[in-house]
Scaffold this motif. Sequence first.
Motif, short mmCIF file in Angstrom:
data_model
loop_
_atom_site.label_atom_id
_atom_site.label_comp_id
_atom_site.label_asym_id
_atom_site.label_seq_id
_atom_site.Cartn_x
_atom_site.Cartn_y
_atom_site.Cartn_z
N GLY A 263 0.69 -1.14 -0.05
CA GLY A 263 -0.04 0.03 -0.03
C GLY A 263 0.78 1.29 0.04
O GLY A 263 0.24 2.36 -0.25
N PHE A 264 1.92 1.25 0.31
CA PHE A 264 2.99 2.34 0.35
C PHE A 264 3.54 2.72 -1.21
O PHE A 264 4.44 2.09 -1.51
CB PHE A 264 4.24 2.14 1.30
CG PHE A 264 5.00 3.26 1.38
CD1 PHE A 264 4.60 4.46 2.06
CD2 PHE A 264 6.18 3.42 0.90
CE1 PHE A 264 5.49 5.46 2.25
CE2 PHE A 264 7.02 4.42 1.01
CZ PHE A 264 6.82 5.64 1.83
N THR A 265 2.88 3.39 -1.70
CA THR A 265 3.22 3.74 -3.08
C THR A 265 3.65 4.99 -3.24
O THR A 265 3.66 5.81 -2.47
CB THR A 265 1.76 3.69 -3.84
OG1 THR A 265 0.81 4.74 -3.43
CG2 THR A 265 1.27 2.45 -3.90
N VAL A 266 4.13 5.50 -4.60
CA VAL A 266 4.80 6.69 -4.82
C VAL A 266 3.65 7.62 -4.74
O VAL A 266 3.90 8.80 -3.99
CB VAL A 266 5.46 6.83 -6.21
CG1 VAL A 266 5.73 8.14 -6.70
CG2 VAL A 266 6.45 5.61 -6.35
N LYS A 267 2.48 7.29 -4.89
CA LYS A 267 1.32 8.60 -4.99
C LYS A 267 1.22 8.55 -3.55
O LYS A 267 0.82 9.94 -3.13
CB LYS A 267 0.17 7.75 -5.55
CG LYS A 267 -1.01 8.78 -6.01
CD LYS A 267 -2.02 8.00 -6.68
CE LYS A 267 -3.17 9.16 -6.88
NZ LYS A 267 -4.34 8.66 -7.66
N LEU A 268 1.13 7.72 -2.79
CA LEU A 268 0.75 7.79 -1.09
C LEU A 268 1.86 8.81 -0.55
O LEU A 268 1.72 9.45 0.20
CB LEU A 268 0.77 6.42 -0.56
CG LEU A 268 0.58 6.33 1.18
CD1 LEU A 268 -0.72 7.15 1.34
CD2 LEU A 268 0.63 5.20 1.62
N LEU A 269 3.28 8.30 -0.89
CA LEU A 269 4.36 9.31 -0.41
C LEU A 269 4.22 10.94 -0.71
O LEU A 269 4.22 11.88 0.07
CB LEU A 269 5.43 8.71 -0.96
CG LEU A 269 6.85 9.29 -0.37
CD1 LEU A 269 6.94 9.50 1.26
CD2 LEU A 269 8.29 8.94 -0.98
N ALA A 270 3.84 10.94 -2.28
CA ALA A 270 3.63 12.05 -2.59
C ALA A 270 2.75 12.83 -1.83
O ALA A 270 2.74 13.95 -1.59
CB ALA A 270 3.40 12.25 -3.93
N GLY A 271 1.43 12.29 -1.31
CA GLY A 271 0.26 12.83 -0.87
C GLY A 271 0.78 13.14 0.73
O GLY A 271 0.26 14.35 1.08
N LEU A 272 1.83 12.38 1.31
CA LEU A 272 2.14 12.76 2.68
C LEU A 272 3.00 13.87 2.75
O LEU A 272 3.06 14.80 3.58
CB LEU A 272 2.82 11.40 3.14
CG LEU A 272 2.06 9.95 3.48
CD1 LEU A 272 2.91 8.92 3.73
CD2 LEU A 272 1.20 10.50 4.62
N LEU A 273 3.80 14.24 1.63
CA LEU A 273 4.70 15.47 1.60
C LEU A 273 4.16 16.47 1.06
O LEU A 273 4.74 17.82 1.60
CB LEU A 273 6.03 14.80 0.84
CG LEU A 273 6.52 13.55 1.25
CD1 LEU A 273 7.92 13.36 0.34
CD2 LEU A 273 7.31 13.83 2.68
#
Length: 270
Positions: free
Chosen positions: A137-147
């Motif tokens: 579930g830890f995707t590039v898109k998820l990381l981008a959203g967190l930052l």
Amino acid sequence: MPELPEVETIKNELEPHVVGRRVTGVSLPWKGIVREPSVNQFRARLIGQRITGLARRGKYLSFSLDSGESLIIHLKMSGSLLLKRNSTDDRFVRAVISLDDGLELYFRDPRKFGRMWLVDDTRTVVGKLGPEPLETGFTVKLLAGLLRGRAAPIKALLCDQDLIAGIGNMYADEALFAAGIHPLRPGGSLSADEVKRLHNAIRQVLRQAIGKKGASIINYYRPDSELGTAHFHFRVAHRRGEVCYNCGTPIQRITVRNRGTYFCPRCQRQ
DNA sequence: CCCGGAACCTGAAGGC
DNA sequence: TGCCTTCAGGTTCCGG
């Protein structure tokens, strides 16, 4: 210092020895290690229970018990969990859990930062943690959203357990070097390509460290008292004064959020 | 909510 | 030899 790869290693190596065993005794040479419930309750409710499973969440280790309760342990900075068959005289042992086959689990912690909880629901302790960086579930898109929109230094955000669970000081530095990103860059200022590189770097650095059984910089021991070897592969962390393997520039140490932060000023430009 | 800094702890290592 | 300072950093709490 136990971070995700160290706690994962401890979980993997403890599992075959403790799952299925029954707790026959609890000794607490330093009672401050029990966070919840009271020391008397902790002992009374733990003794007699069978350990049915072991799991890691972020840097927390949780033992599921046949009553449905969970014993949760955080090693913080200097804690280790050691399996012994003969009792040892060690002034840094804060808790001893005896098992029904004669093995004893020692919670050793020189600096007294480590804690234990006995709870009905693990969410009361680990409920606010961010996603597991090695899960699908830890995707590039998820990381981008967190930052997105964050002004704090990317180094500080990577170490924020409510944002991403399990990354600490050493692996944040290693991941930022692998991605070629300066630790002081505001989290929200990363380009799409940088986020993608960072996502890849986080997973690669953590996976490699698990493969090396964790990093024994200070006070980290595996349950059989052996050391890990991940620190021999560090490219910046704790390498002040030494030169970058990529470009020969001396590794620098700065302070970010009161934490020693190591990076290569040439490979990781502002 | 977001951000930064202090506090909790104690041993190891280096400087003088 | 011995004292003093710095370094190590996960989490929580507090103030702006």
